[in-house]
Design an enzyme around this catalytic site. Structure first.
Site, PDB file in Angstrom:
ATOM      1  N   GLN A  85       0.843  -1.259   0.022  1.00 16.75           N
ATOM      2  CA  GLN A  85       0.004  -0.034   0.254  1.00 16.75           C
ATOM      3  C   GLN A  85       0.682   1.239   0.034  1.00 16.75           C
ATOM      4  O   GLN A  85       0.590   2.251   0.712  1.00 16.75           O
ATOM      5  CB  GLN A  85      -0.993  -0.074   1.117  1.00 16.75           C
ATOM      6  CG  GLN A  85      -2.010  -1.017   0.885  1.00 16.75           C
ATOM      7  CD  GLN A  85      -3.147  -0.636  -0.009  1.00 16.75           C
ATOM      8  OE1 GLN A  85      -3.376   0.627  -0.449  1.00 16.75           O
ATOM      9  NE2 GLN A  85      -3.933  -1.408  -0.664  1.00 16.75           N
ATOM     10  N   SER A  86       1.854   1.077  -0.730  1.00 17.02           N
ATOM     11  CA  SER A  86       2.720   2.374  -0.623  1.00 17.02           C
ATOM     12  C   SER A  86       2.180   3.525  -1.369  1.00 17.02           C
ATOM     13  O   SER A  86       1.727   3.707  -2.616  1.00 17.02           O
ATOM     14  CB  SER A  86       4.048   1.923  -1.421  1.00 17.02           C
ATOM     15  OG  SER A  86       4.905   3.042  -1.692  1.00 17.02           O
ATOM     16  N   ASN A  87       2.387   4.693  -0.807  1.00 17.20           N
ATOM     17  CA  ASN A  87       1.706   5.832  -1.352  1.00 17.20           C
ATOM     18  C   ASN A  87       2.783   6.568  -2.328  1.00 17.20           C
ATOM     19  O   ASN A  87       2.315   7.092  -3.333  1.00 17.20           O
ATOM     20  CB  ASN A  87       1.474   7.041  -0.247  1.00 17.20           C
ATOM     21  CG  ASN A  87       0.571   6.586   0.554  1.00 17.20           C
ATOM     22  OD1 ASN A  87      -0.611   6.334   0.136  1.00 17.20           O
ATOM     23  ND2 ASN A  87       0.799   6.483   2.055  1.00 17.20           N
ATOM     24  N   ALA A  89       4.513   4.844  -4.354  1.00 13.53           N
ATOM     25  CA  ALA A  89       4.457   3.802  -5.600  1.00 13.53           C
ATOM     26  C   ALA A  89       3.410   4.478  -6.245  1.00 13.53           C
ATOM     27  O   ALA A  89       3.666   4.892  -7.475  1.00 13.53           O
ATOM     28  CB  ALA A  89       4.438   2.559  -5.119  1.00 13.53           C
TER      29      ALA A  89
END
Ligand SMILES: Cc1ncc(COP(=O)(O)O)c(C=O)c1O
Length: 344
Positions: A85-87, A89
């Protein structure tokens, strides 16, 4: 803060290439309702969660300088990594699409969560819409090793890849928050408010790094930059942040350095680990939503805000203090945490 000479920051930053992703300064405003409950401490928020592109967030500021560098180097594909859930990325994919570059993201299982909402909603959903090339790494695969291999493959295929480290916290990326510090100085003067403390979450340390580097360069004495670690242990966060500040100052103002004593990081709100909800985070997210209509994210700003509230209630800030809490974004992550907020 007040009438500090912020021109020095403008001048230093002007020698770096920048690809604009933000169209205007983000707003600073007080928490009108919540402040009535905070024993005379006044909390203001800077809305880095409200930007017109890609649902906003702190990573867009870093990406302005990263893209400036990548484009100057002639890159045609950006490659980065992060948790599922990387913002970072998501916003790298957004910025690449806007700049007309290809983008690949390597996603790790950094959080022990694999329910279908976590693995399919939030940032992942947005990345599917963006049609970014996603590599879902198995638990045993190291993101840096994977990235090195993928870079070799891309080069062999005639592409010009540009690697962005986790969180966008390369020295070039950290300049985004040097620039944010300049923006805060200008706004502070316009609003005629001195902030005693500026608060941010600390993940890869780049946001704290940029702000503290900016403060050093502008020689601001009466403001403290404080972060709450949400990823690493306190000891690791201190070392990583100190190293990043050294590396960032090295590219923008070699004469300056920071001591460990200048770095204020709190380790009390991490809970059992990165991305793992805490009771205090859940309470803080609900409180800010129900008093101000503002949604914190569960991984970064939710935990840092909880840490700040705890410190306010324990009298850690001097009476009458003015705090500026930077809302760093991450709202899509909230939609992946249905399991934490399922009950009222
Ligand atoms: C919403 C949000 N807030 C804060 C952070 C932490 O910023 P940094 O990695 O610069 O410490 C991140 C980083 O991933 C983020 O996505």
């Amino acid at each position: 803060m007040g009438k500090t000479n912020y021109k020095i920051l403008e001048e230093k930053l002007s020698s770096f290439n920048r690809f604009r992703l933000l169209d205007e300064p983000t707003r600073i405003h007080p928490l009108k309702n919540l402040n009535k409950q905070l024993n005379g401490i006044e909390v203001y928020v800077k809305r880095d969660d409200v930007m017109s592109m890609g649902l906003g967030g702190n990573k867009l500021r870093k990406l302005e300088f990263i893209l400036g560098d990548a484009i100057t180097e002639g890159a045609d594909v950006l490659i980065t990594s992060g948790g599922i859930q990387s913002n970072h990325a998501r916003l790298t994919a957004v910025a690449a699409a806007y700049a007309g570059l290809d983008c690949e993201i390597a996603l790790t299982q950094a959080v022990p969560k694999n329910d279908p909402v976590y693995t399919g909603n939030g940032n992942i959903l947005l990345e599917k819409i963006l049609d970014v090339k996603m590599h879902l790494l198995p638990p045993e695969e190291n993101a840096n090793v994977f990235t090195d291999r993928r870079v070799s493959e891309l080069k062999a295929a005639g592409k010009k890849p540009y690697v962005i480290p986790m969180g966008g916290s390369s020295p070039i990326g950290c300049l985004g928050y040097v620039s944010c510090f300049q923006e805060i100085l200008i706004q502070s003067e316009e609003l005629n408010i001195h902030f005693d403390t500026i608060i941010v979450p600390n993940g890869s340390g780049g946001t704290h790094t940029g702000l503290l580097s900016g403060l050093k360069i502008a020689d601001v004495k009466q403001t403290n930059i404080k972060s709450y670690t949400v990823l690493a242990t306190l000891e690791q966060a201190m070392s990583v942040t100190q190293e990043k500040i050294g590396a960032t100052l090295n590219i923008i103002d070699k004469e300056l350095s920071v001591d460990r004593d200048d770095i204020d990081i709190d380790g009390s709100c991490l809970g059992t680990g990165y991305g793992i909800p805490t009771e205090e985070m859940i309470k803080a997210v609900k409180l800010l939503a129900r008093t101000e209509g503002i949604f914190l994210d569960p991984v970064y700003s939710g935990k840092a805000f909880a840490g700040m509230l705890n410190d306010i209630h324990n009298g850690k800030f001097k009476a009458g203090s003015r705090i500026l809490f930077i809302l760093t974004g991450g709202l899509p992550g909230l939609f992946a945490y249905e399991s934490a907020f399922g009950e009222k």
